[in-house]
Design an enzyme around this catalytic site. Structure first.
Site, PDB file in Angstrom:
ATOM      1  N   TYR A   1      -2.424  -0.739  -1.152  1.00 46.67           N
ATOM      2  CA  TYR A   1      -2.065   0.511  -0.490  1.00 46.67           C
ATOM      3  C   TYR A   1      -0.671   0.984  -0.886  1.00 46.67           C
ATOM      4  CZ  TYR A   1      -0.006  -2.701   3.049  1.00 46.67           C
ATOM      5  OH  TYR A   1       0.679  -3.707   3.694  1.00 46.67           O
TER       6      TYR A   1
ATOM      7  N   LYS B   1       0.652 -13.367  15.838  1.00 48.42           N
ATOM      8  CA  LYS B   1       1.278 -12.121  16.282  1.00 48.42           C
ATOM      9  C   LYS B   1       0.230 -11.096  16.696  1.00 48.42           C
ATOM     10  CE  LYS B   1       2.867  -9.540  13.019  1.00 48.42           C
ATOM     11  NZ  LYS B   1       3.707  -9.054  11.907  1.00 48.42           N
TER      12      LYS B   1
ATOM     13  N   LYS C   1      -0.168   5.914   4.653  1.00 44.73           N
ATOM     14  CA  LYS C   1      -0.727   4.898   3.768  1.00 44.73           C
ATOM     15  C   LYS C   1      -1.959   5.434   3.050  1.00 44.73           C
ATOM     16  CE  LYS C   1       0.731   0.998   6.667  1.00 44.73           C
ATOM     17  NZ  LYS C   1       0.257  -0.169   7.474  1.00 44.73           N
TER      18      LYS C   1
ATOM     19  N   HIS D   1      -1.519  -2.190  13.208  1.00 44.07           N
ATOM     20  CA  HIS D   1      -0.085  -2.148  12.933  1.00 44.07           C
ATOM     21  C   HIS D   1       0.439  -0.724  12.768  1.00 44.07           C
ATOM     22  CE1 HIS D   1      -0.786  -6.318  10.901  1.00 44.07           C
ATOM     23  NE2 HIS D   1      -0.668  -6.431  12.206  1.00 44.07           N
TER      24      HIS D   1
ATOM     25  N   ASP E   1       4.308   0.186  -3.103  1.00 41.78           N
ATOM     26  CA  ASP E   1       2.930  -0.267  -3.268  1.00 41.78           C
ATOM     27  C   ASP E   1       2.817  -1.705  -2.770  1.00 41.78           C
ATOM     28  OD1 ASP E   1       2.469   2.142  -4.510  1.00 41.78           O
ATOM     29  OD2 ASP E   1       1.429   1.277  -6.224  1.00 41.78           O
ATOM     30  N   ASN E   2       1.744  -1.996  -2.033  1.00 39.97           N
ATOM     31  CA  ASN E   2       1.509  -3.341  -1.511  1.00 39.97           C
ATOM     32  C   ASN E   2       0.110  -3.805  -1.879  1.00 39.97           C
ATOM     33  OD1 ASN E   2       4.017  -3.181  -0.184  1.00 39.97           O
ATOM     34  ND2 ASN E   2       3.078  -2.368   1.670  1.00 39.97           N
TER      35      ASN E   2
END
Length: 202
Positions: free
Chosen positions: A135, A189, A75, A66, A52-53
């Protein structure tokens, strides 16, 4: 059981799902199940999550697009504060919708969740002053395995809401602003990724 409503293959893209939980509310507030394995399996979604993020971003922040190259992640994403425009791009070379995208606004009010299976690039733009984004992932983050594509690639043609500016041949945020004048904010990036044709040469 039956605490979620699932719309499958949204935008005509196989595998993408919009999930709406049942919200139980009264004058005191609300309660909802944000994830229930039994309900997901009943809906035909049997993925297993391992990580989990959560992130917090300010208005104009755009994260993406990404993906992981050797360890692709599915996800399940949602917003717990504010609002974002969330995007998935089909990168499956054998897919009839390769290179197509689907975007959806996720907000703390609508409480919708968006499931993006393996084989997609993912990104989001923050529309509110602040957004907190959560997510679940089907594989772990692997340093050094991350890939990406230009968020403004004209071959994909994502219509990012509230964004003004024109493509100048790169993923640079220079020259792009939100309708209220907020500058678009990308990491160094993310401003160096290439378009889909240069990223994938099948």
């Amino acid at each position: 059981m039956g605490q979620i409503k699932v719309e499958k293959n949204v935008g005509g893209i196989q595998g993408l799902c919009v999930i709406e939980p049942t919200v139980h509310g009264d004058s005191r507030g609300y309660f909802m199940e944000t994830y229930n394995e039994n309900d997901m399996k009943e809906a035909g979604l049997d993925m297993v999550f391992v990580q989990d993020n959560q992130s917090c971003s300010t208005k104009g922040v755009l994260r993406g697009l990404h993906f992981q190259k050797q360890f692709p992640q599915g996800k399940l994403v949602r917003v717990i504060k504010g609002s974002v425009y969330d995007v998935a791009v089909d990168l499956r070379s054998d897919s009839e919708t390769y290179g197509k995208y689907y975007g959806i606004e996720l907000t703390e009010e609508n409480k919708k969740q968006f499931y993006i299976p393996q084989g997609f690039a993912h990104g989001f733009l923050v529309l509110s002053d602040v957004a907190e984004f959560c997510y679940k992932c089907t594989d772990f983050y692997h340093p050094g395995d991350e890939g990406g594509m230009a968020w403004n690639d004209p071959e994909i043609g994502i219509q990012w809401p509230q964004v003004k500016g024109s493509y100048q041949g790169s993923a640079s945020a220079e020259g792009y602003v939100m309708e209220d004048g907020t500058a678009l904010n990308l990491s160094d990036k993310d401003q160096k990724w290439l378009g889909i044709k240069d990223t994938f040469k099948f």
